[in-house]
Design a protein around this motif. Structure first.
Motif, PDB file in Angstrom:
ATOM      1  N   ASP A  28       0.897  -1.308   0.157  1.00  0.00           N
ATOM      2  CA  ASP A  28      -0.038  -0.022   0.157  1.00  0.00           C
ATOM      3  C   ASP A  28       0.785   1.192  -0.078  1.00  0.00           C
ATOM      4  O   ASP A  28       0.398   2.303   0.180  1.00  0.00           O
ATOM      5  CB  ASP A  28      -0.842  -0.102   1.117  1.00  0.00           C
ATOM      6  CG  ASP A  28      -0.360  -0.382   2.537  1.00  0.00           C
ATOM      7  OD1 ASP A  28       0.880  -0.420   2.404  1.00  0.00           O
ATOM      8  OD2 ASP A  28      -1.431  -0.939   3.388  1.00  0.00           O
ATOM      9  N   ASN A 130      -5.967  -8.063  -6.181  1.00  0.00           N
ATOM     10  CA  ASN A 130      -7.208  -7.765  -4.834  1.00  0.00           C
ATOM     11  C   ASN A 130      -8.285  -9.048  -5.347  1.00  0.00           C
ATOM     12  O   ASN A 130      -8.559  -9.224  -6.416  1.00  0.00           O
ATOM     13  CB  ASN A 130      -7.635  -6.190  -5.348  1.00  0.00           C
ATOM     14  CG  ASN A 130      -6.491  -5.594  -5.064  1.00  0.00           C
ATOM     15  OD1 ASN A 130      -6.110  -5.048  -4.098  1.00  0.00           O
ATOM     16  ND2 ASN A 130      -5.800  -4.908  -6.230  1.00  0.00           N
ATOM     17  N   MET A 216      -6.061  -8.935  -0.010  1.00  0.00           N
ATOM     18  CA  MET A 216      -6.812  -7.801   0.398  1.00  0.00           C
ATOM     19  C   MET A 216      -8.088  -7.695  -0.712  1.00  0.00           C
ATOM     20  O   MET A 216      -7.864  -8.102  -1.675  1.00  0.00           O
ATOM     21  CB  MET A 216      -6.154  -6.485   0.357  1.00  0.00           C
ATOM     22  CG  MET A 216      -4.894  -6.163   1.085  1.00  0.00           C
ATOM     23  SD  MET A 216      -5.533  -6.146   2.846  1.00  0.00           S
ATOM     24  CE  MET A 216      -6.430  -4.741   2.749  1.00  0.00           C
ATOM     25  N   ALA A 219      -6.753  -3.359  -2.344  1.00  0.00           N
ATOM     26  CA  ALA A 219      -5.396  -2.780  -1.620  1.00  0.00           C
ATOM     27  C   ALA A 219      -5.660  -1.270  -1.499  1.00  0.00           C
ATOM     28  O   ALA A 219      -6.398  -0.534  -1.976  1.00  0.00           O
ATOM     29  CB  ALA A 219      -4.113  -2.972  -2.620  1.00  0.00           C
ATOM     30  N   VAL A 220      -4.733  -0.667  -0.423  1.00  0.00           N
ATOM     31  CA  VAL A 220      -4.828   0.719  -0.120  1.00  0.00           C
ATOM     32  C   VAL A 220      -4.760   1.636  -1.179  1.00  0.00           C
ATOM     33  O   VAL A 220      -3.833   1.493  -2.258  1.00  0.00           O
ATOM     34  CB  VAL A 220      -3.673   0.867   0.958  1.00  0.00           C
ATOM     35  CG1 VAL A 220      -3.529   2.487   1.409  1.00  0.00           C
ATOM     36  CG2 VAL A 220      -3.842   0.121   1.837  1.00  0.00           C
ATOM     37  N   HIS A 221      -5.606   2.835  -1.229  1.00  0.00           N
ATOM     38  CA  HIS A 221      -5.429   3.735  -2.377  1.00  0.00           C
ATOM     39  C   HIS A 221      -6.116   4.909  -2.280  1.00  0.00           C
ATOM     40  O   HIS A 221      -6.944   4.655  -1.089  1.00  0.00           O
ATOM     41  CB  HIS A 221      -6.138   3.296  -3.661  1.00  0.00           C
ATOM     42  CG  HIS A 221      -7.583   2.677  -3.335  1.00  0.00           C
ATOM     43  ND1 HIS A 221      -8.002   1.547  -2.914  1.00  0.00           N
ATOM     44  CD2 HIS A 221      -8.687   3.258  -4.013  1.00  0.00           C
ATOM     45  CE1 HIS A 221      -9.405   1.692  -2.848  1.00  0.00           C
ATOM     46  NE2 HIS A 221      -9.871   2.730  -3.589  1.00  0.00           N
ATOM     47  N   ARG A 278      -9.287   1.111   2.257  1.00  0.00           N
ATOM     48  CA  ARG A 278      -9.107  -0.387   1.604  1.00  0.00           C
ATOM     49  C   ARG A 278     -10.295  -1.175   2.116  1.00  0.00           C
ATOM     50  O   ARG A 278     -11.113  -0.578   2.761  1.00  0.00           O
ATOM     51  CB  ARG A 278      -7.597  -1.021   2.305  1.00  0.00           C
ATOM     52  CG  ARG A 278      -7.920  -1.295   3.947  1.00  0.00           C
ATOM     53  CD  ARG A 278      -6.345  -1.738   4.525  1.00  0.00           C
ATOM     54  NE  ARG A 278      -6.633  -2.005   5.852  1.00  0.00           N
ATOM     55  CZ  ARG A 278      -5.673  -2.265   6.724  1.00  0.00           C
ATOM     56  NH1 ARG A 278      -4.364  -2.411   6.221  1.00  0.00           N
ATOM     57  NH2 ARG A 278      -5.951  -2.489   8.118  1.00  0.00           N
TER      58      ARG A 278
END
Length: 342
Positions: A28, A130, A216, A219-221, A278
């Motif tokens: 991330d 993802n 995940m 994912a982190v974004h 996320r």
């Protein structure tokens, strides 16, 4: 409601992953000392659209970048029907979805939240996939979709058209309130939020029996939009980052979740934040959600004291280049005057 069989999933989701998978890079792109534990309590700010408190909205945008929206005026029956019809659509066989949802107005993707300008899924590089599949609709041209004799798709389009009208109303109301709080000229900022750019993404997150940091839902974004409006079911999994801690966004019936995107951060000269978020996978239950994303008009130049002048097309082209070459989105940092590739 349609019965879900394994043939409805993309092949990559039909077998549970091994716990031996490892990440080849920080997935991330956060500092290594960022806290990974998630706060169990839910303290997301709540905004009542019927009695809109500008001061409370301003605080939520500056300190959080995310808030709940209540008394939004969307009938609960409409949200329920959309969820039910989405389940029916996602329950179609994988190959049928690939065939039905291909073209410039609608696309089907899986394994990554990163989409090209045409809606095609892109590789996320060395990071694990993802755990999500989705449908991407161009809302301005919904009326051209699903004209054939297909009762499921036809009724789904009618529901989305009704939903679209509400989303435009909500996004416009919230945006105009933010412009007022920022003391910006509404007339000058009108092109920064264009109804014609709106897209609706439907997400299905399959259950996954293996849950660890390598897997995940998404994912982190940060979102690239001006505003994003989310309707989610009651399974949960959405989390956002605040002061190096992850916070749950617990599902509450008949509420929407609004978060700000990169374009709003730039428009506000960084006074408002584009929040990192996320989605966690669930061991036993699927999760469904609808995300509405709206952007500046084509050719509209964003002028900010913090960034070089750019259009959304400039921004999106840079994002796609970074995804292809680096495997992740750099985002607004690319447009800071002093940014270096080194």
């Amino acid at each position: 409601m349609s019965e879900v069989g394994p043939e409805s999933y993309p092949p990559v989701f039909r077998h549970q992953p091994s716990t031996t998978q490892t990440q080849t890079q920080n997935p991330d792109h956060l500092p290594d000392d960022t806290t990974r534990e998630t706060q169990d309590f839910d303290d997301v700010p709540l905004i009542d659209l019927q009695s809109l408190d500008l001061e409370k909205l301003d605080e939520a945008c500056k300190d959080w970048g995310i808030f709940r929206l209540v008394n939004h005026g969307i009938p609960h029956t409409l949200l329920t029907q959309l969820q039910e019809r989405a389940r029916d659509v996602f329950s179609l066989p994988f190959e049928a979805k690939r065939s039905l949802f291909s073209g410039p107005l609608v696309s089907y993707f899986w394994g990554t939240p990163a989409l090209s300008r045409s809606g095609d899924a892109l590789s996320a590089g060395p990071v694990n996939i993802n755990w999500v599949e989705g449908l991407n609709f161009t809302l301005a041209q919904l009326s051209q979709l699903f004209q054939e004799e297909n009762s499921i798709l036809h009724s789904f389009r009618l529901l989305m058209e009704e939903y679209h009208g509400h989303l435009v109303r909500l996004a416009t109301t919230i945006y105009e309130a933010m412009v007022t709080n920022l003391n910006l000229e509404l007339e000058q900022c009108t092109s920064y939020l264009s109804e014609s750019t709106g897209i609706l993404r439907l997400y299905r997150y399959p259950h996954c029996s293996i849950t660890d940091e390598t897997i995940m839902g998404m994912a982190v974004h940060t979102d690239s939009s001006v505003i994003s409006i989310l309707s989610q079911d009651l399974v949960g999994g959405l989390e956002f980052l605040k002061e190096d801690n992850w916070h749950h966004v617990n599902p509450i019936p008949n509420t929407l979740v609004v978060n700000l995107g990169d374009m709003m951060q730039a428009i506000s000269d960084d006074a408002y934040k584009s929040v990192k978020h996320r989605v966690q996978v669930n061991r036993s239950d699927e999760r469904f959600s609808f995300g509405y994303f709206v952007f500046p008009a084509e050719g509209s130049v964003i002028r900010s004291s913090k960034y070089r002048p750019f259009t959304y097309s400039d921004f999106q082209a840079q994002v796609q280049e970074d995804l292809s070459t680096l495997g992740f989105k750099v985002g607004l940092e690319r447009f800071k005057p002093a940014f270096s590739d080194d």
